[in-house]
Scaffold this active site. Structure first.
Site, short mmCIF file in Angstrom:
data_model
loop_
_atom_site.label_atom_id
_atom_site.label_comp_id
_atom_site.label_asym_id
_atom_site.label_seq_id
_atom_site.Cartn_x
_atom_site.Cartn_y
_atom_site.Cartn_z
N LYS A 161 0.83 -1.22 0.00
CA LYS A 161 0.00 0.00 0.00
C LYS A 161 0.86 1.26 0.00
O LYS A 161 0.63 2.19 -0.78
CB LYS A 161 -0.94 -0.01 1.22
CG LYS A 161 -1.93 -1.16 1.24
CD LYS A 161 -2.87 -1.07 2.42
CE LYS A 161 -2.16 -1.24 3.75
NZ LYS A 161 -1.57 -2.59 3.92
N ASP A 179 -0.63 4.59 6.46
CA ASP A 179 -0.75 3.57 7.51
C ASP A 179 -2.01 3.72 8.34
O ASP A 179 -2.77 2.78 8.51
CB ASP A 179 0.48 3.59 8.43
CG ASP A 179 0.46 2.41 9.39
OD1 ASP A 179 0.31 1.27 8.92
OD2 ASP A 179 0.58 2.64 10.61
#
Length: 311
Positions: A161, A179
């Site tokens: 990601k 995050d």
């Protein structure tokens, strides 16, 4: 979890100036985003007085107060200055009654002034309070501004990601949060995401460590908040799993009491996920404008079947 807002915060971030008030009065906290315009209270009717709200006086309230006798004004102003009242705000740069300043000084309540029109000022203050007093929820993911669309990238840990977000930043898009994303409901249909203060402008890349995106790529590579409009879920490619190839599957995921469209992208070696997310964002925007490639294909297929059936 929600933030707290002090009177001092309003003065620092909004077009307001302190006319009267001690340091202690500026530390008073605001408990609600609702704002009161005490019109009936000036007539002496206090049955439903919302004393825990910011009190905003515009041209109508000030004009009415000017017609009162000084002693009447002082009595009413003192009654409005309760222990729970955060502050008084005067719009349009209007002259403030001396009795109001006196009553506020006695109760240690700040008096603020602004040159903005009352309706405009009401909207500015309300918007600020709603954004900072709203209940916040932390979710795992990366939020990126892709072509002006807030894309939340989610997926299993280690799937890439942050690396995908970094590639998007290199391609000219903007990072909001990595995050962990703090989200709050702005209204029934709008979900806003922003980074926790400790992670602002930072991104973690395994093997390299923490990167300051603003320092490396400049101020144009980051932004402080963004509406979450699309969720992209990254999952490991599996040959045994069926994937949507036409884009006809419409999934919604509920985040912070708001339903957000979600698409799932299988990840495997050789796929440029950043480019796929760019296209997904453009395709979502095209659909919202009425251009649906899936529907066009289905219409063409239906027409072709109909033509073949005639032969």
């Amino acid at each position: 979890m929600s933030e707290t807002v002090r009177i001092r915060d309003l003065v620092e971030h909004l077009p307001l100036k302190v006319v009267s008030g001690s340091e202690a009065s500026l530390e008073r906290q605001i408990a609600t985003s609702d704002i009161s315009r005490p019109g009936l209270e000036l007539t002496g009717y206090f049955t439903y007085y919302s004393n825990d709200r910011l009190q905003m006086l515009g041209k109508k309230e000030i004009t009415f107060a000017e017609k009162m006798l000084p002693e009447e004004r002082l009595v009413v102003m003192r009654k409005m200055c309760s222990k729970e009242t955060p502050a008084f705000i005067i719009s349009r740069g209007l002259e403030i009654p001396e009795e109001l300043i006196q009553a506020c000084q006695e109760a240690d309540i700040a008096v603020l002034s602004s040159k903005l029109a009352t309706s405009r000022l009401l909207g500015v203050v309300s918007s600020y309070l709603e954004g900072h007093l709203a209940q916040r929820t932390s979710i795992h993911g990366v939020l990126v501004d892709v072509y002006g669309l807030g894309v939340l990238i989610q997926g299993d840990s280690g799937i890439g990601k942050s690396e995908t977000a970094l590639e998007l930043v290199k391609r000219g898009h903007r990072l909001i949060a990595d995050d962990r994303v703090d989200v709050y409901q702005q209204d029934e249909l709008t979900l806003i995401g922003e980074p926790p203060k400790i992670l602002k402008h930072l991104i973690e890349i395994r093997g390299i460590g923490i990167i300051d995106v603003m320092s490396l790529f400049g101020a144009s590579a980051v932004r402080d908040s963004m509406e979450v409009q699309l969720v992209v879920y990254l999952e490991q490619w599996s040959k045994d799993k069926r994937y949507d190839r036409l884009g006809s599957d419409e999934n919604l995921i509920n985040i912070g009491n708001v339903d957000v469209p979600q698409i799932k992208i299988p990840v495997k070696t050789g796929r440029n996920v950043a480019i796929i997310i760019e296209v997904a964002a453009m395709n979502y925007r095209a659909r919202s404008m009425g251009f649906d490639a899936t529907k066009t294909f289905e219409d063409r297929l239906t027409q072709l079947i109909h033509e073949n059936s005639k032969e």
